[in-house]
Scaffold this active site. Structure first.
Site, short mmCIF file in Angstrom:
data_model
loop_
_atom_site.label_atom_id
_atom_site.label_comp_id
_atom_site.label_asym_id
_atom_site.label_seq_id
_atom_site.Cartn_x
_atom_site.Cartn_y
_atom_site.Cartn_z
N ARG A 214 0.82 -1.20 0.03
CA ARG A 214 -0.15 -0.02 0.10
C ARG A 214 0.80 1.09 0.05
NH1 ARG A 214 -4.95 1.70 2.43
NH2 ARG A 214 -4.96 1.99 0.35
N HIS A 219 -4.91 7.10 8.18
CA HIS A 219 -6.54 6.72 7.90
C HIS A 219 -7.39 7.92 8.86
CE1 HIS A 219 -6.40 2.61 6.31
NE2 HIS A 219 -5.31 2.73 6.63
C1 BEZ Z 1 -5.17 -0.26 5.57
O1 BEZ Z 1 -4.94 -0.35 6.77
O2 BEZ Z 1 -4.66 0.41 4.87
C2 BEZ Z 1 -5.31 -1.52 4.77
C3 BEZ Z 1 -4.53 -2.84 4.88
C4 BEZ Z 1 -5.03 -3.74 4.23
C5 BEZ Z 1 -6.10 -3.78 3.32
C6 BEZ Z 1 -6.54 -2.82 3.19
C7 BEZ Z 1 -6.39 -1.53 3.80
FE FE Z 2 -3.71 1.57 6.23
#
Ligand code: BEZ
Ligand code: FE
Length: 297
Positions: A214, A219
């Site tokens: 990612r 968040h």
């Molecule tokens: C996240 O925390 O950003 C995340 C991690 C795994 C899958 C989707 C989102």
């Molecule tokens: Fe995350």
């Protein structure tokens, strides 16, 4: 109904489910059955493939516990979570939205923290980050007393719940907006990280020759009665995985302006250059304030 052939089984199932008194359940389940049956016909699903799929689903359940949600991870990594998010926000998918997928790592009771306070709750590597958010309604009117949850992974690539070297609730905090709709906090600049790959989702990613990363992000979950709960992420511009997020979570509006500072007076005495600042906006639409079910505890 006695099943005559391959085609009649679909009709028989739809017929058997047709008396469900809950109209929405009936709609969901009959569409699900129609699409599943069509899927099996389209790919001419073999018995071995069917057994593999059943085992895969079982393993998703077995890999899920209080601290990890493999089902959400699977849904994220096939783009389904983002699809559901886009269908349900931004005028039902018609316009760009500030919403993004929740992901599997939100925890419900992150510590209430004063504005300007730090969410670094144990020694954590990475350059200091000073972030300021402004929560408004769609016309730009500041929203006071919105609760804003923040969470992110440590720059070593793990959320605190995945890492026994981090304090409980490290890099998590809950803030309340002031009269100008502002909240602010100190943390460390997030880094990109791989999603967990030791379960069935990892097996799928390897089979598809996909990387598990990612792009770096924070968040946010903003909650205020009278407004639709806003779940979103802010990504670090320039991250090498912005175009290839393993969970398809990046939209243009969510790329943030993390500014690097190499000189000048740092915002706190213990900060060494470089440090970063971020200003971001959270626009909440009128609607129902509902919290999602936490994927982990
Ligand atoms: C996240 O925390 O950003 C995340 C991690 C795994 C899958 C989707 C989102
Ligand atoms: Fe995350």
């Amino acid at each position: 109904m006695i099943i005559k052939d391959e085609a009649s089984v679909t009709t028989a199932v739809l017929d058997a489910m047709s008396k469900a008194p809950d109209a929405r359940l009936k709609e969901l389940m009959s569409a699900f059955v129609r699409h599943m049956h069509a899927f099996a016909r389209e790919v001419r699903l073999t018995e071995e493939e069917f057994e593999f799929a059943a085992d895969f689903l079982n393993r998703i359940g077995q890999a899920t516990n209080d601290k990890h949600n493999e089902a959400i991870l699977f849904s994220d990594s096939i783009g389904f979570s983002t699809l559901v998010c886009l269908l349900n926000n931004g005028n039902a998918g018609a316009t760009e939205t500030a919403s993004a997928l929740l992901g599997p790592f939100w925890r419900m009771h992150s510590p209430n923290t004063q504005n300007g306070g730090s969410i670094v709750r144990c020694p954590t590597p990475g350059p200091a980050l000073f972030a300021t958010g402004r929560v408004t309604d769609p016309r730009g009117k500041p929203l006071q007393n919105a609760e804003v949850d923040v969470w992110h992974s440590s720059p070593v690539g793990m959320y605190e719940n995945q890492d026994e070297n981090q304090a409980d609730m490290n890099l998590r905090g809950k803030f309340t907006t002031d009269a100008e709709g502002r909240m602010s906090f100190r943390s460390v600049k997030p880094a990109g990280y791989p999603v967990p790959t030791n379960g069935p989702v990892g097996q799928m990613l390897r089979a598809q020759q996909r990387h598990p990363y990612r792009p770096a992000h924070l968040h946010f979950l903003a909650f205020k009665p009278g407004f639709k709960t806003l779940i979103t992420q802010v990504f670090v511009a320039g991250d090498e995985h912005l175009e290839s997020d393993v969970v398809f979570g990046v939209t243009k509006d969510l790329i943030g302006d993390f500014r690097r500072h190499d000189a000048g007076t740092p915002p706190a005495a213990d900060v060494k250059a470089p440090w970063y600042t971020l200003e971001f906006k959270l626009v909440m639409e009128p609607g129902e304030a509902k919290l999602p079910t936490p994927p982990i505890r």
